[in-house]
Design a protein around this motif. Structure first.
Motif, PDB file in Angstrom:
ATOM      1  N   PHE A  92       0.897  -1.178  -0.152  1.00 14.94           N
ATOM      2  CA  PHE A  92      -0.233   0.133   0.042  1.00 14.94           C
ATOM      3  C   PHE A  92       0.996   1.468  -0.017  1.00 14.94           C
ATOM      4  O   PHE A  92       0.522   2.186  -0.682  1.00 14.94           O
ATOM      5  CB  PHE A  92      -0.943   0.033   1.123  1.00 14.94           C
ATOM      6  CG  PHE A  92      -1.467   1.429   1.792  1.00 14.94           C
ATOM      7  CD1 PHE A  92      -2.465   1.811   0.816  1.00 14.94           C
ATOM      8  CD2 PHE A  92      -1.045   2.006   2.598  1.00 14.94           C
ATOM      9  CE1 PHE A  92      -3.230   3.021   1.030  1.00 14.94           C
ATOM     10  CE2 PHE A  92      -1.721   3.336   2.854  1.00 14.94           C
ATOM     11  CZ  PHE A  92      -2.634   3.635   1.966  1.00 14.94           C
ATOM     12  N   VAL A  93       1.924   1.239   0.833  1.00 13.26           N
ATOM     13  CA  VAL A  93       2.786   2.592   0.936  1.00 13.26           C
ATOM     14  C   VAL A  93       3.426   2.709  -0.401  1.00 13.26           C
ATOM     15  O   VAL A  93       3.436   4.017  -0.869  1.00 13.26           O
ATOM     16  CB  VAL A  93       3.552   2.323   2.102  1.00 13.26           C
ATOM     17  CG1 VAL A  93       4.911   3.244   2.124  1.00 13.26           C
ATOM     18  CG2 VAL A  93       3.015   2.193   3.518  1.00 13.26           C
ATOM     19  N   THR A  94       4.002   1.993  -1.030  1.00 12.05           N
ATOM     20  CA  THR A  94       4.654   1.897  -2.243  1.00 12.05           C
ATOM     21  C   THR A  94       4.103   1.975  -3.464  1.00 12.05           C
ATOM     22  O   THR A  94       4.301   2.956  -4.286  1.00 12.05           O
ATOM     23  CB  THR A  94       5.743   0.766  -2.325  1.00 12.05           C
ATOM     24  OG1 THR A  94       4.973  -0.627  -2.510  1.00 12.05           O
ATOM     25  CG2 THR A  94       6.772   0.527  -1.230  1.00 12.05           C
ATOM     26  N   ASP A  95       2.947   1.357  -3.365  1.00  8.98           N
ATOM     27  CA  ASP A  95       2.073   1.235  -4.809  1.00  8.98           C
ATOM     28  C   ASP A  95       0.804   2.444  -4.768  1.00  8.98           C
ATOM     29  O   ASP A  95       0.543   3.090  -5.837  1.00  8.98           O
ATOM     30  CB  ASP A  95       1.389  -0.015  -5.045  1.00  8.98           C
ATOM     31  CG  ASP A  95       2.419  -1.342  -5.142  1.00  8.98           C
ATOM     32  OD1 ASP A  95       3.985  -0.607  -5.332  1.00  8.98           O
ATOM     33  OD2 ASP A  95       2.197  -2.382  -4.920  1.00  8.98           O
ATOM     34  N   GLU A  96       0.325   2.419  -3.714  1.00  6.79           N
ATOM     35  CA  GLU A  96      -0.697   3.499  -3.675  1.00  6.79           C
ATOM     36  C   GLU A  96      -0.483   4.663  -3.208  1.00  6.79           C
ATOM     37  O   GLU A  96      -0.794   5.805  -3.741  1.00  6.79           O
ATOM     38  CB  GLU A  96      -1.999   2.792  -2.806  1.00  6.79           C
ATOM     39  CG  GLU A  96      -2.358   1.506  -3.418  1.00  6.79           C
ATOM     40  CD  GLU A  96      -3.605   0.907  -2.489  1.00  6.79           C
ATOM     41  OE1 GLU A  96      -4.390   1.624  -2.040  1.00  6.79           O
ATOM     42  OE2 GLU A  96      -3.492  -0.419  -2.703  1.00  6.79           O
ATOM     43  N   LEU A  97       0.379   4.849  -2.044  1.00  6.14           N
ATOM     44  CA  LEU A  97       0.620   5.949  -1.531  1.00  6.14           C
ATOM     45  C   LEU A  97       1.581   6.820  -2.072  1.00  6.14           C
ATOM     46  O   LEU A  97       1.988   8.102  -2.034  1.00  6.14           O
ATOM     47  CB  LEU A  97       0.973   5.879   0.169  1.00  6.14           C
ATOM     48  CG  LEU A  97       0.905   7.173   1.205  1.00  6.14           C
ATOM     49  CD1 LEU A  97      -0.467   7.718   1.067  1.00  6.14           C
ATOM     50  CD2 LEU A  97       1.244   6.673   2.371  1.00  6.14           C
ATOM     51  N   ARG A  98       2.518   6.008  -2.693  1.00  6.25           N
ATOM     52  CA  ARG A  98       3.698   6.425  -3.484  1.00  6.25           C
ATOM     53  C   ARG A  98       4.647   6.979  -2.475  1.00  6.25           C
ATOM     54  O   ARG A  98       5.257   8.218  -2.707  1.00  6.25           O
ATOM     55  CB  ARG A  98       3.430   7.558  -4.520  1.00  6.25           C
ATOM     56  CG  ARG A  98       2.275   6.729  -5.504  1.00  6.25           C
ATOM     57  CD  ARG A  98       3.041   5.832  -6.390  1.00  6.25           C
ATOM     58  NE  ARG A  98       2.383   5.179  -7.425  1.00  6.25           N
ATOM     59  CZ  ARG A  98       2.596   4.401  -8.389  1.00  6.25           C
ATOM     60  NH1 ARG A  98       3.794   3.681  -8.259  1.00  6.25           N
ATOM     61  NH2 ARG A  98       1.847   3.880  -9.363  1.00  6.25           N
ATOM     62  N   ALA A  99       4.965   6.375  -1.316  1.00  6.00           N
ATOM     63  CA  ALA A  99       5.877   6.927  -0.428  1.00  6.00           C
ATOM     64  C   ALA A  99       7.168   6.070  -0.134  1.00  6.00           C
ATOM     65  O   ALA A  99       6.855   4.791  -0.676  1.00  6.00           O
ATOM     66  CB  ALA A  99       5.072   7.309   0.866  1.00  6.00           C
TER      67      ALA A  99
END
Length: 355
Positions: free
Chosen positions: A106-113
């Motif tokens: 979720f953090v890498t793919d959706e939140l882009r963080a």
């Protein structure tokens, strides 16, 4: 409930504004910590994920009615709380958590963080590995090189060690026997490469931890004991109280330092901070908010009474000034009094006749 929710939301928004005022925020944004907390040890009914930068900037709770499987509830809460935090205006550039694969995606793919793993939950974290994470300057390649230098250090080759390390000083005597057997050297290098820190160096090179969340979860036991089941409204109310307590007292000043001695390791004498006494000003704020709300409700009722009232002070909706309403109850009372007098007179007449 709405008053308490509003005060808790204001407290978290104030925490966000303090983060925005930090010097590094304009160029680097802010990194946050998340971690799931279940209300019981098995088959939890409520799952909560706070978002912390030191103070709590967001929190979400999901019940079994919303998501039945407790084991996969963390990602649901994380999505919810991160959406709320971003909607409040916080620029989140990095998220640290305790190695949850769904949260990582979720953090890498959706939140882009940037995704970081918590160093507290590593069983293999020892002095050398932690030092490598702390001093690799956020570079994953340098972290791997420093980890593999541990093998050379135990072979007596200190050229890759830090200049301020004790092993670089003249007259250094190692505490352990130096490795010379090739099989032992291969075994140590293989063990180092199998560590989570080496394999996922990109997630550990910033050396993040979630100790703030661990401390907050410990404080939650005061408000939400895992031995007691709470309903949805009560659970959220107590959670808001815990948020207000935490945001008011976290990072408060210390009055002094105290040294605790470890009987097993007498050489370790790390000082511990003695904090100032906790304050509970949020209780006063809640009370004042309720009193203010009660005054508003009272003023509304009084305004309605002035629009429709009579001289007797009874509130009659739609009654205009100067109009009166006959009180039938008074007439009935007078009639009852007259009937009682007549009955008493009749009784006296009967008594006189008998005498």
């Amino acid at each position: 409930m709405s008053v308490l929710n509003g005060i808790a939301e204001a407290s978290m928004q104030d925490a966000i504004e303090k983060v925005k005022a930090l010097p590094h925020y304009a160029t680097k944004g802010e990194w946050v910590m998340t971690d799931a907390r279940h209300d019981s040890t098995s088959n939890a009914f409520h799952t909560t994920v706070p978002c912390i930068t030191g103070r709590i900037v967001g929190i979400s709770t999901v019940s079994r009615a919303e998501h039945r499987v407790a084991q996969t509830r963390e990602i649901v809460c994380t999505r919810k709380v991160m959406a709320d935090v971003v909607a409040r205006g916080l620029n989140v550039t990095e998220v640290a958590h305790d190695i949850q694969s769904q949260v990582t995606r979720f953090v890498t793919d959706e939140l882009r963080a940037i995704n970081s793993y918590d160093t507290w939950h590593l069983k293999s974290t020892k002095t050398h590995l932690y030092w490598c994470m702390k001093n690799c300057t956020g570079n994953a390649h340098d972290l791997r090189v420093m980890i593999m230098n541990i093998s050379r250090h135990y072979q007596g080759d200190h050229r890759g060690c830090h200049n301020e390390s004790r092993c670089r000083l003249p007259g250094y005597v190692p505490k352990r026997k130096l490795l010379s057997d090739p099989a032992a050297i291969r075994a140590l290098e293989g063990a180092l490469k199998r560590t989570s820190i080496y394999r996922y160096a990109a997630h550990y090179c910033r050396c993040r931890d979630t100790y703030w969340i661990e401390s907050f979860n410990h404080q939650l036991l005061t408000y939400l004991s895992k031995r007691v089941h709470f309903g949805d409204d009560t659970f959220v109310m107590r959670m808001n109280l815990a948020v207000l307590d935490w945001n008011e007292n976290v990072q408060r000043a210390a009055t002094s330092h105290r040294v605790y001695l470890n009987a097993r390791r007498p050489d370790r004498q790390a000082p511990s901070r003695v904090h100032r006494t906790k304050t509970f000003n949020f209780v006063k704020h809640i009370w004042e908010a309720y009193v203010h709300l009660n005054k508003q409700c009272t003023n509304v009722v009084q305004g309605d009474e002035e629009e429709g009232s009579n001289d007797d002070g009874f509130f009659v909706p739609g009654l205009e000034d100067g109009d009166f309403v006959d009180d039938d109850d008074d007439d009935n009372d007078d009639a009852d009094d007259n009937d009682d007098d007549d009955d008493n007179d009749d009784a006296e007449d009967i008594v006189e006749d008998e005498m």
